[in-house]
Design a protein around this motif. Structure first.
Motif, short mmCIF file in Angstrom:
data_model
loop_
_atom_site.label_atom_id
_atom_site.label_comp_id
_atom_site.label_asym_id
_atom_site.label_seq_id
_atom_site.Cartn_x
_atom_site.Cartn_y
_atom_site.Cartn_z
N UNK A 243 0.82 -1.20 0.00
CA UNK A 243 0.00 0.00 0.00
C UNK A 243 0.86 1.26 0.00
N UNK A 244 2.03 1.19 0.61
CA UNK A 244 2.91 2.35 0.64
C UNK A 244 3.38 2.72 -0.76
N UNK A 245 3.42 1.75 -1.66
CA UNK A 245 3.82 2.00 -3.05
C UNK A 245 2.62 2.18 -3.96
N UNK A 246 1.42 2.18 -3.39
CA UNK A 246 0.20 2.17 -4.20
C UNK A 246 0.10 3.39 -5.11
N UNK A 247 0.49 4.55 -4.61
CA UNK A 247 0.36 5.77 -5.41
C UNK A 247 1.28 5.77 -6.62
N UNK A 248 2.31 4.92 -6.59
CA UNK A 248 3.20 4.77 -7.73
C UNK A 248 2.69 3.67 -8.66
N UNK A 249 2.15 2.61 -8.06
CA UNK A 249 1.68 1.47 -8.85
C UNK A 249 0.26 1.07 -8.41
N UNK A 250 -0.75 1.88 -8.74
CA UNK A 250 -2.12 1.61 -8.29
C UNK A 250 -2.72 0.33 -8.85
N UNK A 251 -2.15 -0.18 -9.97
CA UNK A 251 -2.71 -1.39 -10.58
C UNK A 251 -2.39 -2.66 -9.78
N UNK A 252 -1.71 -2.51 -8.65
CA UNK A 252 -1.57 -3.64 -7.73
C UNK A 252 -2.94 -4.16 -7.31
N UNK A 253 -3.93 -3.28 -7.41
CA UNK A 253 -5.28 -3.63 -7.02
C UNK A 253 -5.87 -4.74 -7.91
#
Length: 276
Positions: free
Chosen positions: A140-150
């Motif tokens: 989640x800490x990297x979510x703003x860089x890689x939102x497609x982790x979702x």
């Protein structure tokens, strides 16, 4: 600058032990321009009486005679949310005092931002903070860089979200063909057309599963795994994915298949996918 009103949607079912604390956490917000759309979904305990006891005019109360299911109840409540921003708070969870103020500020920071969610803490039935592993928290800490982790994992707590109400006209309501994972499916609909941002600050307290929670009621059923598998397969079909993203999704599919690798399970999965 005009302070936008926030509509907070809360669906309630048999949460007499937690409802008062949940609503009070909204009344205690340092952001005061809000309305609570509180839907009692056919509770058989004292939840309806507790809801009626609140006299704050910002609390709009709706009472259903019988339980219509969480997804349908959420969509029923959305009809009454008239504000620019909509927040969710489950009736057994608690919002931190600054939650609405921080989330509105983030939403106003970019017109391209469709949804924000935050970090959280776990609490037990006595509202004491408990230390439990946060699934996929580091990502989640990297979510703003890689939102497609979702695409391969849902790590957005439903009670932590705020989104733009005008998205409903573009993507529709919570998908009615999901009983448990309607929130995950809803986030993915937003991801297709808008940006999602993680706020690295604990703004909500989430109640760990208890005998009256949705998670507990479905824990003995395979419906949770079935719906997650359905979403993962749909992600492969509906999103243009890179090789790495495909690997992540396939790995998530395998993990869920291992949970329920029985002949009857695969028959149910096949039937579920064909109903898409």
């Amino acid at each position: 600058m005009k302070i936008q009103k926030v509509s907070i949607l809360m669906t309630i079912f048999n949460h007499e032990n937690y409802l008062k604390s949940s609503i009070k956490s909204l009344i205690n917000q340092n952001y005061k321009n809000w309305e609570l759309i509180a839907i009692d979904n056919g509770s058989t305990d004292k939840s309806a009486l507790i809801l009626k006891s609140f006299k704050d005019k910002r609390i709009k109360k709706k009472f259903l005679k019988k339980n219509i299911g969480r997804t349908e109840c959420l969509n029923f409540g959305l009809k009454f949310c008239k504000s620019k921003f909509i927040a969710i708070l489950d009736s057994d969870d608690i919002s931190e005092k600054s939650r609405l103020r921080i989330q509105v500020r983030e939403m106003n920071s970019s017109k391209n931002l469709g949804l924000v969610f935050s970090d959280f803490e776990f609490i037990n039935e006595k509202s004491k903070i408990v230390k439990l592993p946060k699934t996929n928290f580091n990502s989640k800490k990297d979510f703003n860089v890689q939102p497609r982790q979702l695409l391969s994992k849902n790590f957005i707590p439903h009670s932590s979200i705020m989104f733009r109400s005008n998205l409903i006209k573009k993507i529709g309501n919570y998908p009615e063909n999901f009983k448990y994972a309607q929130d995950y499916a809803f986030y993915l609909k937003i991801l297709k057309i808008s940006k999602i941002k993680f706020i690295n600050k604990s703004l909500v307290k989430l109640r760990i599963p208890h005998q009256h929670s949705e998670t507990f009621r479905n824990s003995s059923s395979k419906i949770i795994t079935l719906e997650l598998l359905k979403i993962l397969i749909l992600n492969l079909m509906n999103f243009k994915t890179s090789f790495v993203e495909k690997l992540s999704i396939f790995f998530a599919i395998l993990l869920n298949l291992v949970k329920c690798c029985t002949p009857s399970f695969f028959i149910n999965l096949k039937n579920l996918i064909y109903r898409v």
